[in-house]
Write a protein that holds these residues in place. Structure first.
Motif, PDB file in Angstrom:
ATOM      1  N   VAL A 270       0.875  -1.168   0.000  1.00  0.00           N
ATOM      2  CA  VAL A 270       0.000   0.000   0.000  1.00  0.00           C
ATOM      3  C   VAL A 270       0.910   1.214   0.000  1.00  0.00           C
ATOM      4  O   VAL A 270       1.860   1.288   0.779  1.00  0.00           O
ATOM      5  N   TYR A 271       0.658   2.158  -0.885  1.00  0.00           N
ATOM      6  CA  TYR A 271       1.491   3.348  -0.979  1.00  0.00           C
ATOM      7  C   TYR A 271       0.899   4.490  -0.143  1.00  0.00           C
ATOM      8  O   TYR A 271      -0.323   4.656  -0.066  1.00  0.00           O
ATOM      9  N   GLY A 272       1.790   5.262   0.436  1.00  0.00           N
ATOM     10  CA  GLY A 272       1.336   6.396   1.226  1.00  0.00           C
ATOM     11  C   GLY A 272       2.190   7.628   1.038  1.00  0.00           C
ATOM     12  O   GLY A 272       3.299   7.563   0.495  1.00  0.00           O
ATOM     13  N   PHE A 273       1.654   8.767   1.479  1.00  0.00           N
ATOM     14  CA  PHE A 273       2.434   9.988   1.651  1.00  0.00           C
ATOM     15  C   PHE A 273       3.121   9.876   3.007  1.00  0.00           C
ATOM     16  O   PHE A 273       2.480   9.558   4.010  1.00  0.00           O
ATOM     17  N   GLU A 274       4.412  10.149   3.058  1.00  0.00           N
ATOM     18  CA  GLU A 274       5.150  10.129   4.318  1.00  0.00           C
ATOM     19  C   GLU A 274       5.198  11.537   4.918  1.00  0.00           C
ATOM     20  O   GLU A 274       5.375  12.515   4.201  1.00  0.00           O
ATOM     21  N   SER A 275       5.054  11.609   6.232  1.00  0.00           N
ATOM     22  CA  SER A 275       5.183  12.879   6.950  1.00  0.00           C
ATOM     23  C   SER A 275       5.793  12.602   8.319  1.00  0.00           C
ATOM     24  O   SER A 275       5.916  11.442   8.738  1.00  0.00           O
ATOM     25  N   LYS A 276       6.171  13.645   9.022  1.00  0.00           N
ATOM     26  CA  LYS A 276       6.865  13.480  10.294  1.00  0.00           C
ATOM     27  C   LYS A 276       5.980  12.770  11.306  1.00  0.00           C
ATOM     28  O   LYS A 276       4.796  13.068  11.448  1.00  0.00           O
ATOM     29  N   LYS A 277       6.569  11.837  12.027  1.00  0.00           N
ATOM     30  CA  LYS A 277       5.854  11.043  13.013  1.00  0.00           C
ATOM     31  C   LYS A 277       5.222  11.928  14.075  1.00  0.00           C
ATOM     32  O   LYS A 277       5.884  12.770  14.686  1.00  0.00           O
ATOM     33  N   GLY A 278       3.916  11.759  14.282  1.00  0.00           N
ATOM     34  CA  GLY A 278       3.216  12.492  15.322  1.00  0.00           C
ATOM     35  C   GLY A 278       2.954  13.958  15.029  1.00  0.00           C
ATOM     36  O   GLY A 278       2.483  14.686  15.907  1.00  0.00           O
ATOM     37  N   SER A 279       3.217  14.400  13.805  1.00  0.00           N
ATOM     38  CA  SER A 279       3.055  15.818  13.477  1.00  0.00           C
ATOM     39  C   SER A 279       1.603  16.222  13.272  1.00  0.00           C
ATOM     40  O   SER A 279       1.265  17.402  13.336  1.00  0.00           O
ATOM     41  N   GLY A 280       0.727  15.251  12.992  1.00  0.00           N
ATOM     42  CA  GLY A 280      -0.669  15.543  12.713  1.00  0.00           C
ATOM     43  C   GLY A 280      -0.965  15.844  11.264  1.00  0.00           C
ATOM     44  O   GLY A 280      -2.128  15.959  10.866  1.00  0.00           O
ATOM     45  N   ALA A 282      -0.442  13.906   8.649  1.00  0.00           N
ATOM     46  CA  ALA A 282      -0.952  12.736   7.929  1.00  0.00           C
ATOM     47  C   ALA A 282      -2.473  12.675   7.960  1.00  0.00           C
ATOM     48  O   ALA A 282      -3.117  12.345   6.957  1.00  0.00           O
ATOM     49  N   ALA A 283      -3.065  12.994   9.091  1.00  0.00           N
ATOM     50  CA  ALA A 283      -4.523  12.927   9.225  1.00  0.00           C
ATOM     51  C   ALA A 283      -5.211  13.967   8.355  1.00  0.00           C
ATOM     52  O   ALA A 283      -6.277  13.707   7.773  1.00  0.00           O
ATOM     53  N   VAL A 284      -4.615  15.149   8.240  1.00  0.00           N
ATOM     54  CA  VAL A 284      -5.199  16.201   7.402  1.00  0.00           C
ATOM     55  C   VAL A 284      -5.166  15.779   5.933  1.00  0.00           C
ATOM     56  O   VAL A 284      -6.139  15.976   5.199  1.00  0.00           O
TER      57      VAL A 284
END
Length: 328
Positions: A270-280, A282-284
């Motif tokens: 499954v492919y995803g956008f990566e963002s900083k862990k716990g930054s919030g 990803a949910a947006v």
């Protein structure tokens, strides 16, 4: 994409290499005039100029509800999205432009969330360190695996499976994974295909065969050039990149799916956008993608870049939604 930066050190291969790449560039690196100034106002950086979406697929308007969810750290300034070449998700043009599905999605995010996003070239293995250090804010696509979730957050948005690309002028056309034993197989550094090859090598050893001769490249274009010059027997890569390279190679390459390799670790993803862990962040992005899914823009963008088979259902758009392991 600059041919000179991707060529083998052997001068004799240069003309053939550029001839191979030009058909692909002609299809994916086109631009439209009205995107050149978007980076400073309502879209991603001008480097992300895309071939069809700004004129054929309208940008979503600002969504104030989504904008309010953007973490304060990212609500002002410019987000940097680092991408490695992986056509048609990301294609590097000879003029410095970066085109593809990911830059087009970045434009949609920028418009919907009211934030500036610039897309920059990097290598796949430099993404996670860049995000953890704060040099990068985002990247895509990358396989969402449990091990990687310990380092970054994923916003799942697509799917893929590993295929094998071969040179049609060679006699080698494997039908089983074990036929790759003892063969030189190109993979991208840091990608999940390295785990696929490692698992296949274990199967080779168990069958009393030679290990797969893994050849690691910083990008898949370099691997394709090595295959063209027959320094490789095959390139193991996700279906999207291998299929794009094959279809635009004037018959030089052929992509095949080897069914008994699909059960190997990291052979599907499954492919995803990566963002900083716990930054919030990803949910947006997940909320924005669900909205794009609802109004049909998601499907239109995937269709534009010939990635219709890589779409996921709305329910699969999630933060760290994969339970798949990369190495077991």
């Amino acid at each position: 994409m600059r041919c000179s930066s991707l060529l083998s050190s052997r001068p004799a291969t240069r003309a053939g290499a550029c001839a191979l790449l030009l058909p692909l560039l002609a299809l994916t690196a086109c631009s439209v005039d009205d995107t050149k100034a978007r980076g400073s106002a309502d879209g991603a950086s001008a480097k992300t100029t895309a071939g069809a979406s700004p004129s054929a697929i309208a940008l979503q308007p600002l969504d104030t509800a989504l904008q309010a969810k953007v973490p304060k750290k990212y609500s002002k300034g410019t987000l940097v999205m680092g991408v490695s070449e992986y056509s048609p998700y990301n294609t590097f043009g000879s003029n410095g432009e970066i085109t593809g599905l990911v830059p087009d999605l970045a434009r949609q995010f920028s418009s919907m969330l009211g934030i500036k996003i610039t897309v920059q070239k990097t290598t796949f293995d430099a993404v996670v360190p860049g995000i953890k250090s704060g040099r990068l804010d985002l990247s895509a696509p990358a396989g969402d695996f449990v091990e990687r979730q310990q380092q970054v957050d994923f916003t799942d948005f697509a799917q893929s499976s590993v295929t094998v690309m071969i040179n049609t002028s060679a006699s080698f056309e494997p039908t089983t994974g074990l036929e790759l034993c003892g063969r030189k197989v190109g993979v991208e550094k840091g990608a999940g295909t390295q785990n696929v090859v490692a698992a296949l090598t274990e199967k080779c050893a168990a069958a009393g065969n030679q290990a797969v001769g893994e050849q690691v490249f910083t990008d898949l274009s370099s691997a394709a050039l090595a295959l063209q010059s027959k320094r490789l027997d095959a390139v193991a890569a996700p279906s999207a990149s291998n299929t794009a390279a094959s279809e635009n190679s004037n018959g030089r390459f052929k992509t095949i799916e080897i069914k008994d390799m699909r059960s190997l670790p990291a052979a599907t993803a499954v492919y995803g956008f990566e963002s900083k862990k716990g930054s919030g962040l990803a949910a947006v992005l997940a909320d924005a993608l669900r909205k794009l899914h609802d109004d049909g823009t998601y499907q239109k963008l995937f269709d534009t870049w010939a990635l219709s088979l890589s779409t996921v259902d709305k329910a699969q758009i999630a933060v760290n939604g994969s339970k798949q392991h990369q190495s077991k």
